[in-house]
Design a protein around this motif. Structure first.
Motif, PDB file in Angstrom:
ATOM      1  N   ASN A 192      -3.534  12.294  -0.810  1.00 29.45           N
ATOM      2  CA  ASN A 192      -2.861  12.407  -2.101  1.00 29.45           C
ATOM      3  C   ASN A 192      -3.836  12.214  -3.259  1.00 29.45           C
ATOM      4  O   ASN A 192      -3.748  12.897  -4.285  1.00 29.45           O
ATOM      5  CB  ASN A 192      -1.727  11.389  -2.183  1.00 29.45           C
ATOM      6  CG  ASN A 192      -0.637  11.684  -1.171  1.00 29.45           C
ATOM      7  OD1 ASN A 192      -0.467  12.817  -0.744  1.00 29.45           O
ATOM      8  ND2 ASN A 192       0.101  10.652  -0.775  1.00 29.45           N
ATOM      9  N   ARG A 193      -4.787  11.289  -3.088  1.00 25.01           N
ATOM     10  CA  ARG A 193      -5.801  11.114  -4.127  1.00 25.01           C
ATOM     11  C   ARG A 193      -6.654  12.375  -4.251  1.00 25.01           C
ATOM     12  O   ARG A 193      -7.048  12.769  -5.358  1.00 25.01           O
ATOM     13  CB  ARG A 193      -6.676   9.898  -3.824  1.00 25.01           C
ATOM     14  CG  ARG A 193      -7.612   9.534  -4.975  1.00 25.01           C
ATOM     15  CD  ARG A 193      -8.339   8.229  -4.727  1.00 25.01           C
ATOM     16  NE  ARG A 193      -9.329   8.335  -3.655  1.00 25.01           N
ATOM     17  CZ  ARG A 193     -10.139   7.344  -3.286  1.00 25.01           C
ATOM     18  NH1 ARG A 193     -10.052   6.164  -3.894  1.00 25.01           N
ATOM     19  NH2 ARG A 193     -11.005   7.505  -2.311  1.00 25.01           N
ATOM     20  N   PHE A 249      -3.388   5.337  -6.027  1.00 27.38           N
ATOM     21  CA  PHE A 249      -3.973   5.665  -4.726  1.00 27.38           C
ATOM     22  C   PHE A 249      -5.199   4.792  -4.450  1.00 27.38           C
ATOM     23  O   PHE A 249      -5.423   4.362  -3.316  1.00 27.38           O
ATOM     24  CB  PHE A 249      -4.340   7.147  -4.660  1.00 27.38           C
ATOM     25  CG  PHE A 249      -3.161   8.081  -4.806  1.00 27.38           C
ATOM     26  CD1 PHE A 249      -1.951   7.802  -4.188  1.00 27.38           C
ATOM     27  CD2 PHE A 249      -3.262   9.232  -5.568  1.00 27.38           C
ATOM     28  CE1 PHE A 249      -0.857   8.656  -4.320  1.00 27.38           C
ATOM     29  CE2 PHE A 249      -2.189  10.092  -5.707  1.00 27.38           C
ATOM     30  CZ  PHE A 249      -0.979   9.806  -5.084  1.00 27.38           C
ATOM     31  N   SER A 303       0.828  -1.203   0.000  1.00 35.79           N
ATOM     32  CA  SER A 303       0.000   0.000   0.000  1.00 35.79           C
ATOM     33  C   SER A 303       0.863   1.255   0.000  1.00 35.79           C
ATOM     34  O   SER A 303       0.599   2.211  -0.740  1.00 35.79           O
ATOM     35  CB  SER A 303      -0.923  -0.011   1.224  1.00 35.79           C
ATOM     36  OG  SER A 303      -1.667   1.185   1.298  1.00 35.79           O
ATOM     37  N   SER A 309      -3.878   1.506  -3.359  1.00 33.65           N
ATOM     38  CA  SER A 309      -3.289   1.661  -2.030  1.00 33.65           C
ATOM     39  C   SER A 309      -4.366   1.637  -0.955  1.00 33.65           C
ATOM     40  O   SER A 309      -4.224   0.974   0.085  1.00 33.65           O
ATOM     41  CB  SER A 309      -2.501   2.978  -1.963  1.00 33.65           C
ATOM     42  OG  SER A 309      -1.999   3.211  -0.666  1.00 33.65           O
ATOM     43  N   ASN A 331       2.562   9.245  -5.902  1.00 33.76           N
ATOM     44  CA  ASN A 331       3.067  10.602  -5.685  1.00 33.76           C
ATOM     45  C   ASN A 331       3.987  11.050  -6.813  1.00 33.76           C
ATOM     46  O   ASN A 331       4.009  12.233  -7.174  1.00 33.76           O
ATOM     47  CB  ASN A 331       3.812  10.681  -4.349  1.00 33.76           C
ATOM     48  CG  ASN A 331       2.878  10.939  -3.191  1.00 33.76           C
ATOM     49  OD1 ASN A 331       1.818  11.527  -3.354  1.00 33.76           O
ATOM     50  ND2 ASN A 331       3.267  10.485  -2.014  1.00 33.76           N
ATOM     51  N   ALA A 338      -2.874   8.255   1.610  1.00 37.45           N
ATOM     52  CA  ALA A 338      -3.357   7.916   0.269  1.00 37.45           C
ATOM     53  C   ALA A 338      -4.629   8.688  -0.061  1.00 37.45           C
ATOM     54  O   ALA A 338      -4.823   9.134  -1.196  1.00 37.45           O
ATOM     55  CB  ALA A 338      -3.587   6.414   0.156  1.00 37.45           C
ATOM     56  N   ASN A 370       1.299   4.115  -2.940  1.00 37.56           N
ATOM     57  CA  ASN A 370       1.118   5.527  -2.630  1.00 37.56           C
ATOM     58  C   ASN A 370       2.329   6.341  -3.076  1.00 37.56           C
ATOM     59  O   ASN A 370       2.192   7.418  -3.666  1.00 37.56           O
ATOM     60  CB  ASN A 370       0.893   5.703  -1.127  1.00 37.56           C
ATOM     61  CG  ASN A 370       0.799   7.160  -0.725  1.00 37.56           C
ATOM     62  OD1 ASN A 370      -0.171   7.844  -1.011  1.00 37.56           O
ATOM     63  ND2 ASN A 370       1.837   7.652  -0.056  1.00 37.56           N
ATOM     64  N   TYR A 404      -5.441   4.254   5.439  1.00 42.80           N
ATOM     65  CA  TYR A 404      -4.204   4.959   5.077  1.00 42.80           C
ATOM     66  C   TYR A 404      -4.543   6.401   4.705  1.00 42.80           C
ATOM     67  O   TYR A 404      -4.886   6.706   3.567  1.00 42.80           O
ATOM     68  CB  TYR A 404      -3.521   4.227   3.930  1.00 42.80           C
ATOM     69  CG  TYR A 404      -2.106   4.670   3.634  1.00 42.80           C
ATOM     70  CD1 TYR A 404      -1.387   5.472   4.512  1.00 42.80           C
ATOM     71  CD2 TYR A 404      -1.477   4.266   2.464  1.00 42.80           C
ATOM     72  CE1 TYR A 404      -0.097   5.863   4.235  1.00 42.80           C
ATOM     73  CE2 TYR A 404      -0.179   4.648   2.171  1.00 42.80           C
ATOM     74  CZ  TYR A 404       0.504   5.451   3.061  1.00 42.80           C
ATOM     75  OH  TYR A 404       1.792   5.837   2.774  1.00 42.80           O
TER      76      TYR A 404
END
Length: 227
Positions: A101-102, A85, A62, A88, A70, A98, A66, A95
């Motif tokens: 970031n998504r 993501f 995972s 992940s 990135n 993730a 991620n 998490y």
């Protein structure tokens, strides 16, 4: 934090887990170091090998997904980033990084509602996630869709981040200034933007000065990067 997590897992592997797991974790650590040196293509390749051919446990896989996501995010490959993501999160639904970031990838694609949901989920999992709080504050302050903006919520979120960073982080101050501007409190926006500029890198200063000019004219800022 991710590098520390990998190091901890590697220590556990070396103390008794199968050698293949330790070897794959070592490869992931190398991939992250290569990424940190700016060798993005090689880092992507190394992560891909770890993900597709390695014997990583779900939690480690995972994080690797991620981290590769990135890289895609930084290169503007938003669909590939979101796919990583997504995977992940499937492997580790708790998490928070993730989700955050998504959210950034979706925001940059103009998927504002979905981005807001991801930032909110990251904060639900970890209420101390400063990046998610700052990102949610930013979109609530600057989104080009008026129905999604909420200046007061943006101020609350951005103030929390700035208290945690002792009002010494340029990006967080920039967000707080935008939040005050959205709420119509332009003097507060000007004050915080001026401080943000003093702490900003040379690359950040031009855009921040442009926003300061907006606030002096009584105009809030709209982030059109997702359009």
């Amino acid at each position: 934090m991710q590098k520390l997590f990998f190091t901890a897992l590697l220590s556990l592997c070396l103390s008794g887990a199968p050698a293949s797991e330790a070897q794959d974790l070592t490869a992931c650590i190398v991939a992250q170091k290569v990424k940190d040196r700016g060798e993005l293509s090689r880092a992507t390749s190394l992560y891909t090998t770890c993900i597709q051919e390695g014997e990583l446990m779900a939690g480690s896989r995972s994080i690797a997904l991620n981290n590769r996501g990135n890289i895609y995010l930084g290169e503007g490959q938003y669909n590939q980033a979101i796919a990583d993501f997504d995977e992940s999160i499937k492997l580790n639904p708790e998490y928070s990084n993730a989700y955050n970031n998504r959210g950034m990838a979706k925001q940059l694609k103009g998927l504002y509602n979905a981005a807001i949901d991801d930032y909110a989920q990251a904060l639900k999992i970890d209420e101390s996630h400063l990046n998610a709080a700052n990102n949610l504050a930013w979109i609530k302050a600057t989104c080009p869709i008026s129905s999604l903006r909420d200046g007061q919520l943006a101020i609350t979120l951005a103030s929390r981040v700035n208290k945690a960073t002792d009002y010494q982080d340029s990006s967080s101050l920039d967000t707080l200034a935008a939040a005050y501007a959205e709420a119509g409190q332009f003097q507060a926006a000007i004050d915080h933007q001026q401080k943000a500029i003093t702490l900003a890198s040379e690359n950040e200063k031009k855009q921040q000065k442009d926003r300061l000019s907006n606030y002096r004219q009584g105009k809030a800022y709209r982030d059109l990067s997702g359009l």
